[in-house]
Design a protein around this motif. Structure first.
Motif, PDB file in Angstrom:
ATOM      1  N   PHE A 124       0.831  -1.200   0.000  1.00  0.00           N
ATOM      2  CA  PHE A 124       0.000   0.000   0.000  1.00  0.00           C
ATOM      3  C   PHE A 124       0.867   1.252   0.000  1.00  0.00           C
ATOM      4  O   PHE A 124       2.049   1.199   0.327  1.00  0.00           O
ATOM      5  N   VAL A 125       0.233   2.386  -0.303  1.00  0.00           N
ATOM      6  CA  VAL A 125       0.835   3.704  -0.060  1.00  0.00           C
ATOM      7  C   VAL A 125       0.254   4.199   1.257  1.00  0.00           C
ATOM      8  O   VAL A 125      -0.960   4.106   1.486  1.00  0.00           O
ATOM      9  N   TRP A 126       1.108   4.710   2.110  1.00  0.00           N
ATOM     10  CA  TRP A 126       0.678   5.327   3.363  1.00  0.00           C
ATOM     11  C   TRP A 126       1.200   6.754   3.358  1.00  0.00           C
ATOM     12  O   TRP A 126       2.389   6.992   3.093  1.00  0.00           O
ATOM     13  N   SER A 127       0.324   7.711   3.618  1.00  0.00           N
ATOM     14  CA  SER A 127       0.727   9.114   3.498  1.00  0.00           C
ATOM     15  C   SER A 127       0.656   9.885   4.798  1.00  0.00           C
ATOM     16  O   SER A 127       0.227  11.030   4.826  1.00  0.00           O
ATOM     17  N   HIS A 128       1.081   9.244   5.881  1.00  0.00           N
ATOM     18  CA  HIS A 128       1.210   9.928   7.177  1.00  0.00           C
ATOM     19  C   HIS A 128      -0.107  10.343   7.798  1.00  0.00           C
ATOM     20  O   HIS A 128      -0.119  11.205   8.656  1.00  0.00           O
ATOM     21  N   VAL A 129      -1.193   9.784   7.343  1.00  0.00           N
ATOM     22  CA  VAL A 129      -2.479  10.113   7.946  1.00  0.00           C
ATOM     23  C   VAL A 129      -3.365   8.865   7.985  1.00  0.00           C
ATOM     24  O   VAL A 129      -3.976   8.495   7.004  1.00  0.00           O
ATOM     25  N   GLY A 130      -3.398   8.214   9.113  1.00  0.00           N
ATOM     26  CA  GLY A 130      -4.295   7.078   9.269  1.00  0.00           C
ATOM     27  C   GLY A 130      -3.887   5.844   8.491  1.00  0.00           C
ATOM     28  O   GLY A 130      -2.725   5.508   8.384  1.00  0.00           O
ATOM     29  N   GLU A 131      -4.862   5.185   7.927  1.00  0.00           N
ATOM     30  CA  GLU A 131      -4.673   3.919   7.236  1.00  0.00           C
ATOM     31  C   GLU A 131      -4.084   4.110   5.836  1.00  0.00           C
ATOM     32  O   GLU A 131      -4.174   5.197   5.267  1.00  0.00           O
ATOM     33  N   PRO A 132      -3.508   3.025   5.293  1.00  0.00           N
ATOM     34  CA  PRO A 132      -3.027   3.097   3.909  1.00  0.00           C
ATOM     35  C   PRO A 132      -4.165   3.536   2.986  1.00  0.00           C
ATOM     36  O   PRO A 132      -5.315   3.161   3.194  1.00  0.00           O
ATOM     37  N   VAL A 133      -3.826   4.311   1.973  1.00  0.00           N
ATOM     38  CA  VAL A 133      -4.870   4.893   1.138  1.00  0.00           C
ATOM     39  C   VAL A 133      -5.036   4.220  -0.215  1.00  0.00           C
ATOM     40  O   VAL A 133      -6.102   4.302  -0.807  1.00  0.00           O
ATOM     41  N   GLU A 134      -4.019   3.577  -0.711  1.00  0.00           N
ATOM     42  CA  GLU A 134      -4.128   2.976  -2.031  1.00  0.00           C
ATOM     43  C   GLU A 134      -3.357   1.660  -2.069  1.00  0.00           C
ATOM     44  O   GLU A 134      -2.188   1.610  -1.716  1.00  0.00           O
ATOM     45  N   LYS A 135      -4.030   0.621  -2.522  1.00  0.00           N
ATOM     46  CA  LYS A 135      -3.378  -0.680  -2.656  1.00  0.00           C
ATOM     47  C   LYS A 135      -2.631  -0.705  -3.979  1.00  0.00           C
ATOM     48  O   LYS A 135      -3.190  -0.418  -5.039  1.00  0.00           O
ATOM     49  N   LEU A 136      -1.337  -1.069  -3.910  1.00  0.00           N
ATOM     50  CA  LEU A 136      -0.496  -1.110  -5.095  1.00  0.00           C
ATOM     51  C   LEU A 136      -0.262  -2.515  -5.609  1.00  0.00           C
ATOM     52  O   LEU A 136       0.072  -2.701  -6.783  1.00  0.00           O
ATOM     53  N   GLY A 137      -0.359  -3.512  -4.731  1.00  0.00           N
ATOM     54  CA  GLY A 137      -0.090  -4.871  -5.157  1.00  0.00           C
ATOM     55  C   GLY A 137      -0.509  -5.886  -4.119  1.00  0.00           C
ATOM     56  O   GLY A 137      -0.691  -5.562  -2.949  1.00  0.00           O
ATOM     57  N   GLU A 138      -0.625  -7.129  -4.568  1.00  0.00           N
ATOM     58  CA  GLU A 138      -1.030  -8.222  -3.693  1.00  0.00           C
ATOM     59  C   GLU A 138       0.099  -8.724  -2.802  1.00  0.00           C
ATOM     60  O   GLU A 138      -0.142  -9.276  -1.742  1.00  0.00           O
ATOM     61  N   ASP A 139       1.350  -8.570  -3.276  1.00  0.00           N
ATOM     62  CA  ASP A 139       2.505  -9.068  -2.529  1.00  0.00           C
ATOM     63  C   ASP A 139       3.739  -8.284  -2.955  1.00  0.00           C
ATOM     64  O   ASP A 139       3.765  -7.674  -4.027  1.00  0.00           O
TER      65      ASP A 139
END
Length: 155
Positions: A124-139
């Motif tokens: 995922f991408v995490w942007s310093h606010v709460g939960e990850p915001v975008e899934k980039l891949g399965e593994d």
């Protein structure tokens, strides 16, 4: 499949030595220490690349991995330091492991709370606010291989 992708990425890095850099790899003792410091195990595909290279980059894509330097002594750098720093300073959830930075202020993370049956974590991408915001891949292995193959083609 993810471990196979990591093996293919190792081959890609070795085949493109002119546009790739890597350290010498880490042994089980160092990797186990990194996992203890983070309180979470690395997924097999990420662990395999750390065993092989420690830290690495290819065609402008830089992965944190795990490594030490003489200047920092026994301190585990790369993913360990980045993850612990973001936990302390920005509230990164404990189940996330930082593996890269996205160049736009965010971190590329593995979410250990969502392990699949092979012990792999989604990316995922995490942007310093709460939960990850975008899934980039399965593994990690598949994500990293795809990213690096594109970067090499575009280089």
């Amino acid at each position: 499949m993810s471990l196979e992708a990591s093996e293919r990425l190792i081959e890609l890095i070795r085949a493109n030595a002119g546009i790739a850099n890597h350290a010498g790899g880490e042994d089980d003792v160092s990797i186990d220490a990194a996992e203890r410091a983070l309180g979470v195990a690395f997924p097999p595909s990420y662990r395999r690349l750390i065993e092989e290279f420690g830290t690495w980059d290819i065609a402008g894509e830089e992965f944190l991995g795990v490594y030490r330097t003489p200047a920092y002594g026994n301190e585990l750098l790369g993913s360990v330091k980045a993850t612990l720093d973001l936990r302390r300073d920005h509230g990164l959830p404990a189940e996330l492991i930082v593996v890269m930075f996205d160049g736009m202020g965010g971190a590329i993370v593995l979410d250990s709370s969502k392990a699949d049956r092979f012990g792999e974590y989604p990316v995922f991408v995490w942007s310093h606010v709460g939960e990850p915001v975008e899934k980039l891949g399965e593994d990690f292995g598949s994500y990293a291989l795809g990213l690096c193959e594109r970067a090499v083609r575009q280089w």
